[in-house]
Design a protein around this motif. Structure first.
Motif, PDB file in Angstrom:
ATOM      1  N   LYS A  14      -2.754  -1.146 -10.969  1.00 34.31           N
ATOM      2  CA  LYS A  14      -3.691  -0.038 -10.796  1.00 34.31           C
ATOM      3  C   LYS A  14      -4.176  -0.082  -9.353  1.00 34.31           C
ATOM      4  O   LYS A  14      -4.974  -0.942  -8.981  1.00 34.31           O
ATOM      5  CB  LYS A  14      -4.852  -0.182 -11.785  1.00 34.31           C
ATOM      6  CG  LYS A  14      -5.863   0.927 -11.744  1.00 34.31           C
ATOM      7  CD  LYS A  14      -6.818   0.813 -12.934  1.00 34.31           C
ATOM      8  CE  LYS A  14      -7.506  -0.537 -12.976  1.00 34.31           C
ATOM      9  NZ  LYS A  14      -8.476  -0.643 -14.102  1.00 34.31           N
ATOM     10  N   LYS A  57      -8.131 -11.369 -12.807  1.00 35.87           N
ATOM     11  CA  LYS A  57      -8.069 -10.176 -11.957  1.00 35.87           C
ATOM     12  C   LYS A  57      -6.761  -9.420 -12.179  1.00 35.87           C
ATOM     13  O   LYS A  57      -6.745  -8.180 -12.202  1.00 35.87           O
ATOM     14  CB  LYS A  57      -8.207 -10.571 -10.490  1.00 35.87           C
ATOM     15  CG  LYS A  57      -8.316  -9.378  -9.544  1.00 35.87           C
ATOM     16  CD  LYS A  57      -8.637  -9.823  -8.117  1.00 35.87           C
ATOM     17  CE  LYS A  57      -8.773  -8.625  -7.189  1.00 35.87           C
ATOM     18  NZ  LYS A  57      -9.112  -9.044  -5.794  1.00 35.87           N
ATOM     19  N   ARG A  94       0.846  -1.195   0.000  1.00 36.92           N
ATOM     20  CA  ARG A  94       0.000   0.000   0.000  1.00 36.92           C
ATOM     21  C   ARG A  94       0.881   1.245   0.000  1.00 36.92           C
ATOM     22  O   ARG A  94       1.896   1.295   0.686  1.00 36.92           O
ATOM     23  CB  ARG A  94      -0.899   0.022   1.236  1.00 36.92           C
ATOM     24  CG  ARG A  94      -1.804   1.232   1.308  1.00 36.92           C
ATOM     25  CD  ARG A  94      -2.660   1.219   2.559  1.00 36.92           C
ATOM     26  NE  ARG A  94      -3.536   2.387   2.604  1.00 36.92           N
ATOM     27  CZ  ARG A  94      -4.375   2.650   3.596  1.00 36.92           C
ATOM     28  NH1 ARG A  94      -4.454   1.824   4.628  1.00 36.92           N
ATOM     29  NH2 ARG A  94      -5.139   3.728   3.564  1.00 36.92           N
ATOM     30  N   ASN A 109      -6.277  -5.474 -13.678  1.00 35.36           N
ATOM     31  CA  ASN A 109      -5.781  -4.455 -12.753  1.00 35.36           C
ATOM     32  C   ASN A 109      -4.335  -4.058 -12.993  1.00 35.36           C
ATOM     33  O   ASN A 109      -3.684  -3.495 -12.114  1.00 35.36           O
ATOM     34  CB  ASN A 109      -5.937  -4.952 -11.314  1.00 35.36           C
ATOM     35  CG  ASN A 109      -7.370  -4.922 -10.840  1.00 35.36           C
ATOM     36  OD1 ASN A 109      -7.887  -3.868 -10.462  1.00 35.36           O
ATOM     37  ND2 ASN A 109      -8.020  -6.078 -10.871  1.00 35.36           N
ATOM     38  N   THR A 125      -5.950   0.747  -5.714  1.00 34.97           N
ATOM     39  CA  THR A 125      -7.314   1.093  -5.325  1.00 34.97           C
ATOM     40  C   THR A 125      -7.354   2.544  -4.835  1.00 34.97           C
ATOM     41  O   THR A 125      -6.317   3.203  -4.732  1.00 34.97           O
ATOM     42  CB  THR A 125      -7.806   0.160  -4.206  1.00 34.97           C
ATOM     43  OG1 THR A 125      -6.985   0.367  -3.038  1.00 34.97           O
ATOM     44  CG2 THR A 125      -7.715  -1.300  -4.637  1.00 34.97           C
ATOM     45  N   GLU A 126      -8.528   3.020  -4.498  1.00 33.48           N
ATOM     46  CA  GLU A 126      -8.675   4.416  -4.049  1.00 33.48           C
ATOM     47  C   GLU A 126      -7.872   4.698  -2.784  1.00 33.48           C
ATOM     48  O   GLU A 126      -7.391   5.810  -2.581  1.00 33.48           O
ATOM     49  CB  GLU A 126     -10.158   4.736  -3.804  1.00 33.48           C
ATOM     50  CG  GLU A 126     -10.964   4.852  -5.078  1.00 33.48           C
ATOM     51  CD  GLU A 126     -12.389   5.311  -4.810  1.00 33.48           C
ATOM     52  OE1 GLU A 126     -12.704   5.613  -3.630  1.00 33.48           O
ATOM     53  OE2 GLU A 126     -13.177   5.386  -5.769  1.00 33.48           O
ATOM     54  N   ASP A 127      -7.714   3.688  -1.922  1.00 32.56           N
ATOM     55  CA  ASP A 127      -6.906   3.882  -0.714  1.00 32.56           C
ATOM     56  C   ASP A 127      -5.470   3.384  -0.909  1.00 32.56           C
ATOM     57  O   ASP A 127      -4.779   3.052   0.047  1.00 32.56           O
ATOM     58  CB  ASP A 127      -7.545   3.207   0.501  1.00 32.56           C
ATOM     59  CG  ASP A 127      -7.786   1.713   0.293  1.00 32.56           C
ATOM     60  OD1 ASP A 127      -7.603   1.230  -0.843  1.00 32.56           O
ATOM     61  OD2 ASP A 127      -8.127   1.031   1.271  1.00 32.56           O
ATOM     62  N   GLU A 128      -5.051   3.325  -2.186  1.00 31.21           N
ATOM     63  CA  GLU A 128      -3.662   3.034  -2.582  1.00 31.21           C
ATOM     64  C   GLU A 128      -3.190   1.640  -2.198  1.00 31.21           C
ATOM     65  O   GLU A 128      -2.023   1.407  -1.944  1.00 31.21           O
ATOM     66  CB  GLU A 128      -2.698   4.091  -2.020  1.00 31.21           C
ATOM     67  CG  GLU A 128      -2.940   5.481  -2.559  1.00 31.21           C
ATOM     68  CD  GLU A 128      -1.838   6.451  -2.185  1.00 31.21           C
ATOM     69  OE1 GLU A 128      -1.388   6.403  -1.016  1.00 31.21           O
ATOM     70  OE2 GLU A 128      -1.414   7.217  -3.054  1.00 31.21           O
ATOM     71  N   ARG A 129      -4.110   0.700  -2.163  1.00 29.56           N
ATOM     72  CA  ARG A 129      -3.744  -0.689  -1.921  1.00 29.56           C
ATOM     73  C   ARG A 129      -3.558  -1.428  -3.235  1.00 29.56           C
ATOM     74  O   ARG A 129      -4.205  -1.104  -4.244  1.00 29.56           O
ATOM     75  CB  ARG A 129      -4.827  -1.406  -1.105  1.00 29.56           C
ATOM     76  CG  ARG A 129      -4.933  -0.942   0.329  1.00 29.56           C
ATOM     77  CD  ARG A 129      -6.204  -1.453   0.982  1.00 29.56           C
ATOM     78  NE  ARG A 129      -6.293  -2.904   1.014  1.00 29.56           N
ATOM     79  CZ  ARG A 129      -5.824  -3.659   2.006  1.00 29.56           C
ATOM     80  NH1 ARG A 129      -5.211  -3.098   3.036  1.00 29.56           N
ATOM     81  NH2 ARG A 129      -5.969  -4.975   1.993  1.00 29.56           N
ATOM     82  N   CYS A 130      -2.667  -2.413  -3.238  1.00 29.22           N
ATOM     83  CA  CYS A 130      -2.554  -3.278  -4.400  1.00 29.22           C
ATOM     84  C   CYS A 130      -3.875  -4.017  -4.580  1.00 29.22           C
ATOM     85  O   CYS A 130      -4.447  -4.522  -3.594  1.00 29.22           O
ATOM     86  CB  CYS A 130      -1.416  -4.284  -4.203  1.00 29.22           C
ATOM     87  SG  CYS A 130      -1.316  -5.534  -5.514  1.00 29.22           S
ATOM     88  N   PRO A 131      -4.390  -4.109  -5.789  1.00 31.79           N
ATOM     89  CA  PRO A 131      -5.688  -4.765  -6.008  1.00 31.79           C
ATOM     90  C   PRO A 131      -5.657  -6.264  -5.691  1.00 31.79           C
ATOM     91  O   PRO A 131      -6.716  -6.875  -5.528  1.00 31.79           O
ATOM     92  CB  PRO A 131      -5.957  -4.520  -7.491  1.00 31.79           C
ATOM     93  CG  PRO A 131      -4.608  -4.290  -8.096  1.00 31.79           C
ATOM     94  CD  PRO A 131      -3.825  -3.587  -7.046  1.00 31.79           C
TER      95      PRO A 131
END
Length: 303
Positions: free
Chosen positions: A66, A51, A27, A55, A68-74
């Motif tokens: 890419k 997946k 993250r 991503n 997520t909105e909270d900067e986590r690896c998908p």
């Protein structure tokens, strides 16, 4: 002298804490995917393969996840475990995920390896060891055969082995005394570094406010805190170990700057400890902010 591999002894005990860690390496960082691994991902069957491909984005610099909105690896699940490892094993990780938080420093025929202080486990291992010692493996060709020798060395012996132009005092922590102006300068400098996140900016502001109201008793406690305290000596030497390539072939003035930046970094952690209580999180957070930014390391060295 042959090829030399140097690693802190605590590196032999390093193992990711996975879901037992309070933090995650997955993250807040840009996660690039190397081309060889991307070719694997293009052919990977099943839901995880689908997946992955959905991503990963391609840019002019290559491939990356890419976030997520909270900067986590998908690919990070709700328990902070990697879906790739769970489904297919570590062999399917991209290069950067396989390496991190480990580091490698190349110096002529020597290779220095370790795990970064941005890692909770590394900080715990460093805290628990009595003194920072290193395992040195020297390999050379003798009569057509590869011969290896393993030794345990101190930081002073490492410097001698690598023939670095460092004095004995350069490899030992020399703690500063509390000085209001100097502390303000250090905190101002850290405020100028490129923040890894908004929390870092808040933390620096809180430290500046707290430092402005420090009592004389707390100052005296700070001055006593590093006397014969092996804790800060270990932190200093571990930070220095990762910077040794910068003093190889460097001018005396630049060597002084590098040593000064390591001293200041250790004192910054001391200041944080003095103001908010000793906490390994201060070491980890310092590393996360500084050691993984070439620009921030430069700012500290050139200050």
């Amino acid at each position: 002298m042959g090829n030399i591999l140097i690693k802190p002894q605590i590196y032999n005990k390093f193992k990711c804490k996975a879901d037992k860690c309070k933090h995650t390496c997955c993250r807040g960082w840009e996660i690039d995917v190397d081309e060889d691994t991307m070719e694997q991902y293009k052919k990977l069957p099943g839901p995880v393969g689908d997946k992955l491909r959905a991503n990963i984005v391609e840019t002019e610099d290559g491939y990356s996840f890419k976030l997520t909105e909270d900067e986590r690896c998908p690919m990070l699940d709700e328990n902070n475990l990697c879906e790739i490892i769970k489904e297919h094993g570590e062999g399917y990780l991209c290069d950067i995920c396989t390496l991190h938080p480990r580091f490698m420093v190349h110096m002529d025929e020597s290779l220095l390896i370790g795990s970064g202080l941005c890692c909770e486990k590394t900080c715990e291992l460093l805290d628990r060891c009595d003194k920072l010692k290193f395992t040195v493996v020297t390999s050379e060709q003798l009569d057509g055969k590869n011969v290896s020798k393993e030794e345990t060395m101190s930081m002073e012996e490492i410097v001698d082995l690598l023939e670095l132009m460092l004095d004995y005092s350069d490899v030992h922590f020399r703690p500063m005394k509390w000085d209001d102006e100097l502390v303000d300068l250090i905190l101002d400098l850290y405020e100028q570094t490129e923040p890894i996140d908004s929390l870092w900016e808040e933390q620096i502001q809180n430290l500046k406010k707290r430092a402005a109201n420090i009592t004389e008793e707390e100052k005296q406690k700070f001055n006593r805190s590093a006397i014969n305290d092996n804790y800060y000596e270990k932190i200093f030497q571990y930070i220095l170990f990762r910077q040794l390539d910068k003093v190889e072939y460097a001018s005396n003035d630049y060597i002084d700057q590098v040593i000064g930046s390591v001293l200041m970094s250790t004192d910054f952690i001391r200041i944080w400890d003095a103001l908010e209580g000793r906490d390994l999180e201060h070491v980890r957070r310092w590393s996360e902010q500084i050691e993984y930014s070439t620009e921030n390391v430069r700012i500290l060295i050139e200050s």
